[in-house]
Write an enzyme that holds these catalytic residues in place. Structure first.
Site, PDB file in Angstrom:
ATOM      1  N   ASN A  40      32.391  36.978  31.720  1.00 58.48           N
ATOM      2  CA  ASN A  40      31.426  37.751  32.511  1.00 58.48           C
ATOM      3  C   ASN A  40      32.235  38.644  33.452  1.00 58.48           C
ATOM      4  O   ASN A  40      32.776  38.174  34.440  1.00 58.48           O
ATOM      5  CB  ASN A  40      30.535  36.776  33.296  1.00 58.48           C
ATOM      6  CG  ASN A  40      29.623  37.482  34.272  1.00 58.48           C
ATOM      7  OD1 ASN A  40      29.475  38.712  34.230  1.00 58.48           O
ATOM      8  ND2 ASN A  40      29.001  36.721  35.160  1.00 58.48           N
ATOM      9  N   TRP A  41      32.290  39.925  33.106  1.00 60.70           N
ATOM     10  CA  TRP A  41      33.127  40.842  33.906  1.00 60.70           C
ATOM     11  C   TRP A  41      32.449  41.257  35.202  1.00 60.70           C
ATOM     12  O   TRP A  41      33.065  41.916  36.035  1.00 60.70           O
ATOM     13  CB  TRP A  41      33.471  42.093  33.071  1.00 60.70           C
ATOM     14  CG  TRP A  41      34.310  41.817  31.864  1.00 60.70           C
ATOM     15  CD1 TRP A  41      34.831  40.610  31.464  1.00 60.70           C
ATOM     16  CD2 TRP A  41      34.737  42.767  30.877  1.00 60.70           C
ATOM     17  NE1 TRP A  41      35.543  40.745  30.300  1.00 60.70           N
ATOM     18  CE2 TRP A  41      35.497  42.067  29.912  1.00 60.70           C
ATOM     19  CE3 TRP A  41      34.541  44.130  30.698  1.00 60.70           C
ATOM     20  CZ2 TRP A  41      36.086  42.692  28.807  1.00 60.70           C
ATOM     21  CZ3 TRP A  41      35.114  44.770  29.600  1.00 60.70           C
ATOM     22  CH2 TRP A  41      35.880  44.053  28.668  1.00 60.70           C
ATOM     23  N   LYS A  42      31.205  40.913  35.373  1.00 64.23           N
ATOM     24  CA  LYS A  42      30.437  41.273  36.581  1.00 64.23           C
ATOM     25  C   LYS A  42      30.541  42.781  36.846  1.00 64.23           C
ATOM     26  O   LYS A  42      30.671  43.562  35.912  1.00 64.23           O
ATOM     27  CB  LYS A  42      30.894  40.440  37.778  1.00 64.23           C
ATOM     28  CG  LYS A  42      30.921  38.943  37.463  1.00 64.23           C
ATOM     29  CD  LYS A  42      31.007  38.085  38.677  1.00 64.23           C
ATOM     30  CE  LYS A  42      31.172  36.634  38.259  1.00 64.23           C
ATOM     31  NZ  LYS A  42      31.123  35.721  39.370  1.00 64.23           N
ATOM     32  N   HIS A  87      21.919  34.278  36.079  1.00 66.21           N
ATOM     33  CA  HIS A  87      23.180  33.992  36.767  1.00 66.21           C
ATOM     34  C   HIS A  87      22.903  33.730  38.241  1.00 66.21           C
ATOM     35  O   HIS A  87      22.004  34.328  38.826  1.00 66.21           O
ATOM     36  CB  HIS A  87      24.141  35.181  36.601  1.00 66.21           C
ATOM     37  CG  HIS A  87      25.520  34.858  37.076  1.00 66.21           C
ATOM     38  ND1 HIS A  87      25.868  34.895  38.404  1.00 66.21           N
ATOM     39  CD2 HIS A  87      26.624  34.467  36.397  1.00 66.21           C
ATOM     40  CE1 HIS A  87      27.142  34.552  38.518  1.00 66.21           C
ATOM     41  NE2 HIS A  87      27.625  34.283  37.314  1.00 66.21           N
ATOM     42  N   GLU A 110      24.267  34.701  40.839  1.00 69.36           N
ATOM     43  CA  GLU A 110      24.288  35.887  41.708  1.00 69.36           C
ATOM     44  C   GLU A 110      22.957  36.634  41.632  1.00 69.36           C
ATOM     45  O   GLU A 110      22.506  37.218  42.613  1.00 69.36           O
ATOM     46  CB  GLU A 110      25.484  36.773  41.327  1.00 69.36           C
ATOM     47  CG  GLU A 110      26.784  36.147  41.815  1.00 69.36           C
ATOM     48  CD  GLU A 110      27.995  36.421  40.959  1.00 69.36           C
ATOM     49  OE1 GLU A 110      27.985  37.358  40.152  1.00 69.36           O
ATOM     50  OE2 GLU A 110      28.976  35.648  41.100  1.00 69.36           O
ATOM     51  N   GLU A 167      26.480  26.173  35.867  1.00 70.18           N
ATOM     52  CA  GLU A 167      27.399  26.836  36.784  1.00 70.18           C
ATOM     53  C   GLU A 167      27.067  26.420  38.213  1.00 70.18           C
ATOM     54  O   GLU A 167      26.207  27.044  38.863  1.00 70.18           O
ATOM     55  CB  GLU A 167      27.270  28.357  36.662  1.00 70.18           C
ATOM     56  CG  GLU A 167      27.585  28.881  35.285  1.00 70.18           C
ATOM     57  CD  GLU A 167      28.093  30.317  35.358  1.00 70.18           C
ATOM     58  OE1 GLU A 167      29.251  30.545  34.997  1.00 70.18           O
ATOM     59  OE2 GLU A 167      27.335  31.196  35.792  1.00 70.18           O
ATOM     60  N   GLY A 178      33.592  31.555  41.588  1.00 70.17           N
ATOM     61  CA  GLY A 178      34.433  32.487  42.329  1.00 70.17           C
ATOM     62  C   GLY A 178      35.106  31.883  43.549  1.00 70.17           C
ATOM     63  O   GLY A 178      35.614  32.605  44.398  1.00 70.17           O
ATOM     64  N   SER A 217      35.015  28.890  38.280  1.00 69.46           N
ATOM     65  CA  SER A 217      36.452  28.805  38.553  1.00 69.46           C
ATOM     66  C   SER A 217      37.260  28.229  37.389  1.00 69.46           C
ATOM     67  O   SER A 217      38.246  27.515  37.599  1.00 69.46           O
ATOM     68  CB  SER A 217      36.712  28.026  39.844  1.00 69.46           C
ATOM     69  OG  SER A 217      36.151  28.724  40.946  1.00 69.46           O
ATOM     70  N   GLY A 264      34.282  33.944  34.804  1.00 72.82           N
ATOM     71  CA  GLY A 264      34.182  35.156  35.611  1.00 72.82           C
ATOM     72  C   GLY A 264      35.560  35.745  35.869  1.00 72.82           C
ATOM     73  O   GLY A 264      36.120  36.459  35.030  1.00 72.82           O
ATOM     74  N   GLY A 265      36.141  35.418  37.011  1.00 71.88           N
ATOM     75  CA  GLY A 265      37.404  36.019  37.450  1.00 71.88           C
ATOM     76  C   GLY A 265      38.499  36.000  36.389  1.00 71.88           C
ATOM     77  O   GLY A 265      39.179  37.014  36.172  1.00 71.88           O
TER      78      GLY A 265
HETATM   79  C1  PEP Z   1      30.580  33.308  36.710  1.00 73.40           C
HETATM   80  O1  PEP Z   1      30.316  34.174  37.530  1.00 73.40           O
HETATM   81  O2  PEP Z   1      29.826  33.117  35.746  1.00 73.40           O
HETATM   82  C2  PEP Z   1      31.786  32.539  36.912  1.00 73.40           C
HETATM   83  C3  PEP Z   1      31.890  31.410  36.294  1.00 73.40           C
HETATM   84  O3  PEP Z   1      32.716  33.057  37.799  1.00 73.40           O
HETATM   85  P1  PEP Z   1      34.178  32.457  38.103  1.00 73.40           P
HETATM   86  O4  PEP Z   1      34.792  32.036  36.797  1.00 73.40           O
HETATM   87  O5  PEP Z   1      34.923  33.592  38.754  1.00 73.40           O
HETATM   88  O6  PEP Z   1      33.985  31.289  39.013  1.00 73.40           O
END
Ligand code: PEP
Length: 253
Positions: free
Chosen positions: A10-12, A96, A98, A168, A174, A214, A235-236
């Site tokens: 997920n590049w956001k 998600h 967010e 999640e 994050g 994470s 994500g990251g």
């Molecule tokens: C996400 O936003 O779906 C996610 C898992 O982010 P991160 O891996 O950065 O925690």
């Protein structure tokens, strides 16, 4: 039958167009076709078509980060499931944290989006998870159950074949604070038990449940081999090809 593992990035709201194309190309270069594992990247909306071009002919699938629940019409700024299909999307992330917590999406809104996306033939990655305050108040099980039931309300059995749930925990997204294998397995087992209770054992056993929060190339293996973890939503660590490909490799072992 063993569940196929999915590693989705997920590049956001990140990457320039040039960065998105380069990242997609580097992921394509590092992923070989493998029946046991599916790989997807979810760029921002404006980069879907150019990234689709880079992914063409490769085993890496395209996903979107959100979708609207209507087919067309006066919904300024929104994107329909059909538009995502035309862009070449196989997957769409819905609900998600967010979107739930920053943009105020309710369980009902999430459920409408899930219906619309599945009706269009997309594969849905439905995100659920508790906040830190909810975990501290020992509400994790209740929250996760509520979000699963609400997200799946009204879905037919054949639609559930295209549904993946991503657990999640909001406190892990994050933050660098990944769930322990015990925490992840416990939540995933709760999700599967909830599905078993309302939809029966066949659907519960077949439905993939991803962990997200994470995940890195270093901690992925410890999560990916848990009995009820069928992949990861990243994500990251999906913004660097090396770390994302490290996670893909961990899923293959
Ligand atoms: C996400 O936003 O779906 C996610 C898992 O982010 P991160 O891996 O950065 O925690």
């Amino acid at each position: 039958m063993p569940r196929t593992k999915l590693v989705a990035g997920n590049w956001k709201m990140n990457t320039t167009l040039a960065e998105a194309k380069a990242l997609a190309a580097a992921v394509v270069a590092g992923v070989e076709s493998d029946d046991r594992i599916a790989v997807a990247v979810c760029p921002p909306f404006p980069w879907l078509l150019p990234v689709a071009e880079v992914l063409r002919g490769s085993p890496v699938a395209l996903g979107a980060q959100d979708v609207y629940s209507e087919k067309k019409g006066a919904f300024t700024g929104e994107v329909s499931p059909g538009m995502l299909r035309e862009c070449g999307c196989r997957y769409v992330i819905i609900g998600h944290s967010e979107r739930r917590h920053i943009l105020g999406e309710s369980d009902a809104v999430v459920n409408h989006k899930v219906h619309a996306a599945l009706d269009e033939g997309l594969h849905v990655i439905l995100c659920i998870g508790e906040t830190l305050a909810e975990r501290e108040r020992q509400l994790t099980e209740r929250i996760v159950q509520r979000q699963v039931l609400a997200g799946c309300t009204g879905l037919k059995d054949d639609q559930l074949a295209r549904l993946t749930i991503a657990y999640e925990p909001v406190w892990a997204i994050g933050t660098g604070q990944v769930a322990t294998p015990e925490q992840a397995q416990e939540a995933h087992a709760t999700i599967r038990a909830t599905l078993r209770h309302v939809r029966g054992p066949a659907i519960a056993e077949a439905l993939p449940i991803l962990y997200g929060g994470s995940v890195t190339a270093e901690n992925a293996a410890g999560l990916l081999h848990l009995p009820d973890v069928d992949g990861v939503l990243v994500g990251g660590a999906s913004l660097k090809a090396d770390s994302f490909l490290g996670i893909v490799r961990a899923a293959k072992k």
